[in-house]
Design a protein around this motif. Structure first.
Motif, short mmCIF file in Angstrom:
data_model
loop_
_atom_site.label_atom_id
_atom_site.label_comp_id
_atom_site.label_asym_id
_atom_site.label_seq_id
_atom_site.Cartn_x
_atom_site.Cartn_y
_atom_site.Cartn_z
N ALA A 55 0.83 -1.21 0.00
CA ALA A 55 0.00 0.00 0.00
C ALA A 55 0.87 1.26 0.00
O ALA A 55 0.60 2.22 -0.74
CB ALA A 55 -0.93 0.00 1.21
N LYS A 56 1.94 1.27 0.78
CA LYS A 56 2.85 2.42 0.82
C LYS A 56 3.60 2.58 -0.50
O LYS A 56 3.79 3.69 -0.97
CB LYS A 56 3.83 2.30 1.99
N LEU A 58 2.48 1.80 -3.38
CA LEU A 58 1.52 2.34 -4.35
C LEU A 58 1.26 3.82 -4.12
O LEU A 58 0.95 4.55 -5.06
CB LEU A 58 0.22 1.55 -4.31
N GLU A 59 1.40 4.29 -2.87
CA GLU A 59 1.30 5.73 -2.61
C GLU A 59 2.43 6.47 -3.31
O GLU A 59 2.24 7.56 -3.82
CB GLU A 59 1.35 6.00 -1.10
N SER A 60 3.62 5.87 -3.33
CA SER A 60 4.78 6.48 -3.97
C SER A 60 4.74 6.35 -5.49
O SER A 60 5.20 7.22 -6.20
CB SER A 60 6.07 5.83 -3.46
N ASP A 61 4.22 5.22 -5.96
CA ASP A 61 4.17 4.95 -7.40
C ASP A 61 2.85 4.28 -7.73
O ASP A 61 2.74 3.05 -7.67
CB ASP A 61 5.35 4.08 -7.81
N SER A 62 1.87 5.07 -8.09
CA SER A 62 0.53 4.53 -8.35
C SER A 62 0.50 3.60 -9.56
O SER A 62 -0.45 2.84 -9.74
CB SER A 62 -0.48 5.66 -8.54
N GLU A 63 1.54 3.62 -10.38
CA GLU A 63 1.60 2.76 -11.57
C GLU A 63 2.41 1.49 -11.33
O GLU A 63 2.64 0.72 -12.27
CB GLU A 63 2.21 3.54 -12.74
N LEU A 64 2.80 1.24 -10.10
CA LEU A 64 3.64 0.09 -9.77
C LEU A 64 3.08 -1.23 -10.31
O LEU A 64 3.79 -2.03 -10.90
CB LEU A 64 3.81 -0.01 -8.24
N ALA A 66 0.65 -1.50 -12.58
CA ALA A 66 -0.01 -1.28 -13.87
C ALA A 66 0.26 -2.39 -14.90
O ALA A 66 -0.67 -2.78 -15.63
CB ALA A 66 0.37 0.08 -14.45
N LYS A 158 -10.52 3.49 -16.81
CA LYS A 158 -9.70 4.68 -16.53
C LYS A 158 -9.96 5.77 -17.58
O LYS A 158 -10.07 6.95 -17.24
CB LYS A 158 -8.22 4.32 -16.52
#
Length: 175
Positions: A55-56, A58-64, A66, A158
């Protein structure tokens, strides 16, 4: 577009076979699988911590995540933290999803939560076939799936949300 449900027949020889075994059919919910496995004793908190770590990240990289074309991902610890359920819904078939997941974790230099499950092969990064065999052995196929917006990909959703936001902004500017 109307909601739809489909019954998924039991696997038989008529199913398409991919590189790593049978290809479950695309359903109104797209593709996906559920894995249920025993948790290694004493690792439930590690599993929960892995969820927090993800979760953390993904906060830093929302496309992790993807590349996995995920719609949803659900992790559940149950039976007094002795069993784990991984449920994912995504846009690609099983072969593509698992191959992409292995490459994503290797490239990112991270481990998988599955390492805390009994019988998971610790050589999964160098032996992708062992990862796939574990997933297949612990897969619990659904027999019915429903989609409120059937066969729509995550990318299409999206895009529709971007169009909605743009129209909303345009209407706000007109007032």
């Amino acid at each position: 577009m109307k909601p739809a449900a489909v019954l998924i027949p039991k696997h038989d020889d008529a199913w398409e076979v991919g590189k790593h075994g049978p290809i479950w059919p695309r359903t109104p919910a797209c593709y996906g699988f559920t894995i249920i496995a025993n948790v290694k004793p004493g690792t439930a908190e590690i599993i929960r911590g892995y969820g927090l770590k993800l979760a953390k990240a993904l906060e830093s990289d929302s496309e992790l995540l993807a590349p996995l074309k995920l719609h949803y991902l659900r992790w559940v610890l149950f039976d007094n933290d002795t069993r784990f359920m991984y449920q994912g819904i995504f846009d690609t078939d099983f072969d593509k999803y698992t191959e992409d997941a292995i490459e994503l974790f290797k490239r990112a230099g991270v481990d998988t939560v599955f390492e805390n499950l009994e019988g998971f092969p610790m050589d999964w990064k160098t032996n992708p076939e062992s990862f796939i065999q574990f997933v297949r052995a612990h897969q619990c196929p659904s027999f019915m799936e429903y989609g409120e917006y059937p066969y729509v990909t995550a990318d299409e959703i999206k895009k529709a949300l971007k169009v909605k936001a743009a129209l909303s902004e345009m209407l706000d500017q007109m007032q």
